[in-house]
Design a protein around this motif. Structure first.
Motif, PDB file in Angstrom:
ATOM      1  N   VAL A  79      46.547  57.007  48.677  1.00 28.23           N
ATOM      2  CA  VAL A  79      46.477  55.544  48.630  1.00 28.23           C
ATOM      3  C   VAL A  79      47.870  54.998  48.357  1.00 28.23           C
ATOM      4  N   ASP A  80      48.259  53.995  49.141  1.00 25.64           N
ATOM      5  CA  ASP A  80      49.554  53.354  48.950  1.00 25.64           C
ATOM      6  C   ASP A  80      49.561  52.592  47.630  1.00 25.64           C
ATOM      7  N   ALA A  81      50.679  52.688  46.886  1.00 25.05           N
ATOM      8  CA  ALA A  81      50.793  51.980  45.611  1.00 25.05           C
ATOM      9  C   ALA A  81      50.625  50.476  45.799  1.00 25.05           C
ATOM     10  N   MET A  82      51.014  49.947  46.989  1.00 25.87           N
ATOM     11  CA  MET A  82      50.844  48.511  47.246  1.00 25.87           C
ATOM     12  C   MET A  82      49.376  48.121  47.232  1.00 25.87           C
ATOM     13  N   THR A  83      48.511  49.003  47.727  1.00 26.36           N
ATOM     14  CA  THR A  83      47.083  48.711  47.740  1.00 26.36           C
ATOM     15  C   THR A  83      46.547  48.628  46.319  1.00 26.36           C
ATOM     16  N   LEU A  84      46.949  49.583  45.478  1.00 31.59           N
ATOM     17  CA  LEU A  84      46.466  49.598  44.098  1.00 31.59           C
ATOM     18  C   LEU A  84      47.066  48.468  43.269  1.00 31.59           C
ATOM     19  N   SER A  85      48.241  47.962  43.684  1.00 33.58           N
ATOM     20  CA  SER A  85      48.896  46.898  42.918  1.00 33.58           C
ATOM     21  C   SER A  85      48.312  45.523  43.209  1.00 33.58           C
ATOM     22  N   ASP A  86      47.392  45.445  44.148  1.00 36.61           N
ATOM     23  CA  ASP A  86      46.724  44.187  44.485  1.00 36.61           C
ATOM     24  C   ASP A  86      45.286  44.277  43.987  1.00 36.61           C
ATOM     25  N   ALA A  87      44.956  43.507  42.957  1.00 34.49           N
ATOM     26  CA  ALA A  87      43.636  43.599  42.325  1.00 34.49           C
ATOM     27  C   ALA A  87      42.514  43.382  43.337  1.00 34.49           C
ATOM     28  N   GLN A  89      42.585  43.924  46.609  1.00 36.39           N
ATOM     29  CA  GLN A  89      42.473  45.056  47.534  1.00 36.39           C
ATOM     30  C   GLN A  89      41.961  46.314  46.823  1.00 36.39           C
ATOM     31  N   ALA A  90      42.294  46.449  45.540  1.00 35.88           N
ATOM     32  CA  ALA A  90      41.757  47.573  44.772  1.00 35.88           C
ATOM     33  C   ALA A  90      40.234  47.472  44.687  1.00 35.88           C
ATOM     34  N   CYS A  91      39.748  46.261  44.486  1.00 35.50           N
ATOM     35  CA  CYS A  91      38.296  46.054  44.479  1.00 35.50           C
ATOM     36  C   CYS A  91      37.691  46.354  45.849  1.00 35.50           C
ATOM     37  N   GLU A  92      38.416  45.999  46.908  1.00 36.94           N
ATOM     38  CA  GLU A  92      37.934  46.269  48.257  1.00 36.94           C
ATOM     39  C   GLU A  92      37.861  47.779  48.503  1.00 36.94           C
ATOM     40  N   LEU A  93      38.838  48.514  47.998  1.00 37.16           N
ATOM     41  CA  LEU A  93      38.795  49.973  48.124  1.00 37.16           C
ATOM     42  C   LEU A  93      37.587  50.534  47.391  1.00 37.16           C
ATOM     43  N   GLY A  94      37.306  49.979  46.219  1.00 36.91           N
ATOM     44  CA  GLY A  94      36.120  50.412  45.482  1.00 36.91           C
ATOM     45  C   GLY A  94      34.846  50.164  46.266  1.00 36.91           C
ATOM     46  N   ARG A  95      34.783  49.032  46.952  1.00 32.45           N
ATOM     47  CA  ARG A  95      33.596  48.726  47.767  1.00 32.45           C
ATOM     48  C   ARG A  95      33.466  49.704  48.922  1.00 32.45           C
ATOM     49  N   ILE A  96      34.593  50.033  49.560  1.00 33.87           N
ATOM     50  CA  ILE A  96      34.582  50.982  50.684  1.00 33.87           C
ATOM     51  C   ILE A  96      34.025  52.327  50.234  1.00 33.87           C
TER      52      ILE A  96
END
Length: 388
Positions: A79-87, A89-96
């Motif tokens: 996972v790109d650190a940019m994805t995790l640094s966006d709250a 998008q982090a929630c969207e990853l959790g949904r995926i």
């Protein structure tokens, strides 16, 4: 451009089975293979990179969920650190992850160690996914300027050692020793260690010897849409483990023989000192052994009495290099374990763990025993090299 998922087994040496799969992006365009870096370089804007990252993670999750699962395994997702640094998008990853049907507790999010910036946004994004149940792995530890504080602050569940660290450990004994110490350090912060890049016979031996928990690389199994089963992987690694154990048994046998000779000579020296012999004469049985570096005598407060009796002399160049610490007369070694154990148990021979000598920076063990000389307690010490 066509995107696909391949999976590479991550194998537990203790369990003798695959316990995880790393999902890896495979891409082709006009019949030509593209590396993941080439794919991501096409998307420069932050929103594009994050969108691609989420799409790839979703494809990996769905593909992995469709694979037959005989035993519980972790799915390692880069996972790109940019994805995790966006709250958001982090929630969207959790949904995926949830929508794929994979339990979050079976997902390990891999973040490049060099990409980590300890700011509130990244920590918040990681915390969000951890609350959901996901695990965290720091990837490529040991490359460039690794930062232990950065790793410790994120409290990862796994630390993946960079393949270049393994390459160096194969060719350099000092790095090999460092590798084992880094494994123990990661264990102390609560992380399991994955050694990546295991590709050759030598790589396997060094990885096994390091004390790491998990291994990954071409020697174990290559990435594939249908990765190798353990029926193929385990015999390969078992053969190397048996080879290492045979080598280790021989090394221990040599160590036991060497140390037994050292113990016998040490006791002879101690008896001679207690009977009134001068130190330089009493120490002759120890000084005659090829693996003894030096002998020295401490008082009951750990202060060295007189200079070292050196057996193995340094070269002229090294003598100059270590001249500032060569004379140890009057040095206080009371904080050393070999002194403390000897004082606590008079008459009992103690052997320290291997450590770096303060006198000339060679790795050695110290034999020590508390004895009485002229009605005063002393500690007899001898530094001994161990065979490699």
């Amino acid at each position: 451009m066509l995107l696909d998922s391949h999976f590479q087994p991550i194998y537990s040496l203790a369990h003798r089975r695959t316990v995880g799969m790393e999902a890896l992006l495979r891409a082709t365009e006009a019949g030509q293979a593209l590396s993941p870096l080439q794919v991501y370089e096409r998307y420069i804007r932050r929103d594009e990179r994050v969108a691609l990252d989420l799409a790839v993670c979703e494809a990996h999750c769905r593909r992995y969920a469709d694979m037959p699962q005989q035993q519980p395994r972790w799915l390692f997702l880069n996972v790109d650190a940019m994805t995790l640094s966006d709250a958001k998008q982090a929630c969207e990853l959790g949904r995926i992850i949830s929508d794929s049907g994979i339990a979050p507790q079976r997902v390990v999010l891999e973040v490049l160690e060099q990409a980590i910036e300890l700011d509130a946004r990244l920590i918040e994004g990681v915390a969000t996914l951890r609350e959901q149940g996901c695990l965290l792995a720091i990837d490529d530890f040991g490359v460039g300027h690794s930062n232990l504080d950065r790793v410790c602050s994120l409290e990862p569940d796994f630390v993946k050692f960079d393949r270049n660290l393994l390459r160096s450990a194969v060719t350099q004994q000092r790095t090999r020793n460092l590798l084992s110490r880094l494994v123990r350090l990661m264990h102390e912060i609560g992380a399991l260690v994955v050694v990546e890049g295991v590709e050759t016979d030598s790589d396997v031996v060094v990885a096994l010897d390091s004390g790491c928990d998990l291994v990954q690389g071409f020697y174990v199994a290559r990435p594939s849409a249908v990765p190798d089963a353990d029926t193929l992987i385990t015999p390969r690694l078992d053969a190397k483990w048996d080879e290492l154990m045979n080598r280790e048994m021989l090394r221990r046998k040599l160590n036991r023989r060497q140390l037994e000779l050292s113990r016998q000579a040490f006791v002879q020296t101690a008896i001679a000192l207690m009977q009134g012999s001068e130190f330089r004469f009493a120490a002759q049985p120890m000084m005659a052994l090829p693996d003894v570096i030096r002998c020295f005598l401490l008082d009951d407060e750990g202060r060295q009495k007189g200079p070292n009796l050196n057996v193995r002399q340094l070269s002229e160049a090294d003598t100059l290099r270590f001249a500032p610490i060569e004379d140890t007369t009057g040095a206080v070694w009371s904080r050393r374990s070999y002194f403390q154990h000897a004082i606590d148990q008079p008459g009992v021979l103690y052997m320290s763990e291997p450590y770096l000598s303060m006198t000339d920076t060679r790795t050695c063990v110290t034999l020590s025993m508390s004895i009485e000389i002229d009605e005063a307690m002393h500690v007899l010490c001898a530094d001994v090299l161990l065979p490699r």
